[in-house]
Design an enzyme around this catalytic site. Structure first.
Site, PDB file in Angstrom:
ATOM      1  N   SER A 158      27.443  32.322  47.612  1.00 42.24           N
ATOM      2  CA  SER A 158      27.754  33.757  47.558  1.00 42.24           C
ATOM      3  C   SER A 158      26.535  34.551  48.001  1.00 42.24           C
ATOM      4  O   SER A 158      25.461  34.450  47.400  1.00 42.24           O
ATOM      5  CB  SER A 158      28.129  34.153  46.127  1.00 42.24           C
ATOM      6  OG  SER A 158      28.005  35.554  45.989  1.00 42.24           O
ATOM      7  N   HIS A 169      30.745  32.893  50.975  1.00 37.64           N
ATOM      8  CA  HIS A 169      31.474  33.748  50.031  1.00 37.64           C
ATOM      9  C   HIS A 169      30.881  35.154  50.087  1.00 37.64           C
ATOM     10  O   HIS A 169      29.691  35.349  49.869  1.00 37.64           O
ATOM     11  CB  HIS A 169      31.374  33.150  48.629  1.00 37.64           C
ATOM     12  CG  HIS A 169      32.202  33.853  47.602  1.00 37.64           C
ATOM     13  ND1 HIS A 169      33.558  33.633  47.454  1.00 37.64           N
ATOM     14  CD2 HIS A 169      31.873  34.781  46.668  1.00 37.64           C
ATOM     15  CE1 HIS A 169      34.016  34.388  46.457  1.00 37.64           C
ATOM     16  NE2 HIS A 169      33.010  35.108  45.971  1.00 37.64           N
ATOM     17  N   ASP A 194      31.092  38.912  48.719  1.00 37.58           N
ATOM     18  CA  ASP A 194      31.566  39.704  47.575  1.00 37.58           C
ATOM     19  C   ASP A 194      31.577  41.193  47.903  1.00 37.58           C
ATOM     20  O   ASP A 194      30.532  41.785  48.159  1.00 37.58           O
ATOM     21  CB  ASP A 194      30.662  39.464  46.363  1.00 37.58           C
ATOM     22  CG  ASP A 194      30.904  38.108  45.729  1.00 37.58           C
ATOM     23  OD1 ASP A 194      32.067  37.836  45.365  1.00 37.58           O
ATOM     24  OD2 ASP A 194      29.948  37.328  45.616  1.00 37.58           O
ATOM     25  N   MET A 206      32.287  44.873  46.501  1.00 40.03           N
ATOM     26  CA  MET A 206      32.403  45.633  45.239  1.00 40.03           C
ATOM     27  C   MET A 206      32.357  47.127  45.537  1.00 40.03           C
ATOM     28  O   MET A 206      31.598  47.561  46.407  1.00 40.03           O
ATOM     29  CB  MET A 206      31.258  45.255  44.309  1.00 40.03           C
ATOM     30  CG  MET A 206      31.183  43.770  43.999  1.00 40.03           C
ATOM     31  SD  MET A 206      29.892  43.426  42.819  1.00 40.03           S
ATOM     32  CE  MET A 206      29.980  41.627  42.761  1.00 40.03           C
ATOM     33  N   HIS A 251      35.865  38.073  49.101  1.00 37.20           N
ATOM     34  CA  HIS A 251      36.352  38.301  47.741  1.00 37.20           C
ATOM     35  C   HIS A 251      36.336  39.811  47.487  1.00 37.20           C
ATOM     36  O   HIS A 251      35.267  40.389  47.309  1.00 37.20           O
ATOM     37  CB  HIS A 251      35.434  37.534  46.765  1.00 37.20           C
ATOM     38  CG  HIS A 251      35.729  37.777  45.321  1.00 37.20           C
ATOM     39  ND1 HIS A 251      34.873  37.357  44.314  1.00 37.20           N
ATOM     40  CD2 HIS A 251      36.772  38.375  44.702  1.00 37.20           C
ATOM     41  CE1 HIS A 251      35.385  37.700  43.138  1.00 37.20           C
ATOM     42  NE2 HIS A 251      36.527  38.329  43.343  1.00 37.20           N
ATOM     43  N   MET A 293      36.670  42.932  45.398  1.00 34.81           N
ATOM     44  CA  MET A 293      36.687  43.521  44.056  1.00 34.81           C
ATOM     45  C   MET A 293      36.753  45.030  44.260  1.00 34.81           C
ATOM     46  O   MET A 293      35.780  45.752  44.018  1.00 34.81           O
ATOM     47  CB  MET A 293      35.433  43.089  43.284  1.00 34.81           C
ATOM     48  CG  MET A 293      35.479  41.618  42.866  1.00 34.81           C
ATOM     49  SD  MET A 293      33.858  40.932  42.486  1.00 34.81           S
ATOM     50  CE  MET A 293      33.324  40.471  44.133  1.00 34.81           C
ATOM     51  N   MET A 311      37.907  33.332  38.111  1.00 37.20           N
ATOM     52  CA  MET A 311      36.590  33.850  37.746  1.00 37.20           C
ATOM     53  C   MET A 311      36.133  33.176  36.455  1.00 37.20           C
ATOM     54  O   MET A 311      36.871  33.137  35.476  1.00 37.20           O
ATOM     55  CB  MET A 311      36.645  35.373  37.511  1.00 37.20           C
ATOM     56  CG  MET A 311      36.941  36.226  38.725  1.00 37.20           C
ATOM     57  SD  MET A 311      35.823  35.975  40.117  1.00 37.20           S
ATOM     58  CE  MET A 311      34.237  36.433  39.414  1.00 37.20           C
ATOM     59  N   ASP A 357      34.483  30.763  40.498  1.00 41.78           N
ATOM     60  CA  ASP A 357      33.416  31.710  40.855  1.00 41.78           C
ATOM     61  C   ASP A 357      32.725  32.251  39.602  1.00 41.78           C
ATOM     62  O   ASP A 357      33.358  32.911  38.787  1.00 41.78           O
ATOM     63  CB  ASP A 357      34.053  32.864  41.651  1.00 41.78           C
ATOM     64  CG  ASP A 357      33.038  33.867  42.195  1.00 41.78           C
ATOM     65  OD1 ASP A 357      31.828  33.682  41.999  1.00 41.78           O
ATOM     66  OD2 ASP A 357      33.498  34.855  42.827  1.00 41.78           O
TER      67      ASP A 357
END
Ligand code: DX5
Ligand code: ZN
Length: 220
Positions: free
Chosen positions: A8, A33, A35, A37, A66, A68, A137, A175
């Site tokens: 990540s 990966h 992320d 956000m 991913h 979020m 998660m 994760d």
């Protein structure tokens, strides 16, 4: 069983991201990966499609995005254009989960649902057969470097049973808090794809860390 390691970038040096993704790819990573956000669905803010597109030419391995973020749908075509191979999202962040899954697939990406530690497995009741992966998660989303929540282990086993019952090659990714010393236990519970941020980017030698993870998985 094929195991995949997904570093990540949340724990990478953001001032040198291109170099960092090339380094983990050269060190043997299977996926990157990524992320995303939004300071709304989760209390942190990271990067968007622009950074994804900027990283895309640096590596050949798949980009595992991913999300979020809330709402989800508007960003999906943008990440697909930016070179995402896999897009996962949290069902609580979408008004129409089935529509969001379809949207990801229409854009030519693999689709996955992400379940937080307290999100019920029943989110998979009417979705699992349409998914390419399930992401469980093992920390609450928002930050790297948190402690693995052990009560997720039986949940991994339950999702593995559900996946086996479909007979489909759906990946089971985990994760949060994945390290060399717990990766085997997580694999034994049923996971095949492992996100690791701080464990890899916090190590001096990325290749040695990924190699050690694979060695721990090889003896299963
Ligand atoms: C957390 C992110 C994770 C995070 C994992 O919300 O989804 O991908 O980077 O970090 P570690 O491996 O340090 O727990
Ligand atoms: Zn993640």
């Amino acid at each position: 069983m094929t195991f995949r390691i997904a570093p990540s970038i949340l724990s990478a040096d953001f001032a040198r991201l291109g170099e960092e993704v090339r380094a983990v790819a050269a060190a043997g990573a299977d996926l990157i990966h990524f992320d995303v956000m939004d300071n709304h669905y989760v209390p942190n803010l990271t990067v968007g499609p622009l950074v994804c597109a900027a990283l895309r030419p640096h590596v050949k391995i798949p980009l595992d995005v991913h999300l979020m973020v809330e709402p989800v749908d508007r960003l999906i075509p943008e990440f697909a254009k930016a070179g995402a191979d896999i897009i996962t999202f949290h069902p609580e962040a979408s008004r129409h989960v089935d529509r969001t899954i379809a949207l990801i697939k229409e854009q030519g990406c693999k689709a996955g649902l992400v379940l937080n530690p307290a999100s019920p497995v029943s989110y998979l009741d009417h979705t699992l057969e349409k998914l390419d992966l399930v992401l469980l998660m093992s920390v609450n989303p928002g930050f790297g470097g948190q402690q693995f929540i052990a009560s997720v282990l039986p949940k991994i086993a339950e999702v593995r049973r559900r996946i086996s019952a479909t007979g489909k090659p759906i990946w089971l990714e985990v994760d949060g808090g994945v390290k060399t010393d717990n990766i085997a236990e997580i694999a034994r519970a049923g996971a095949d794809t492992f996100v690791a941020g701080s464990a890899i980017f916090g190590a001096k030698d990325y290749a040695a860390t990924i190699r050690e993870m694979r060695e721990r998985l090889a003896v299963l």
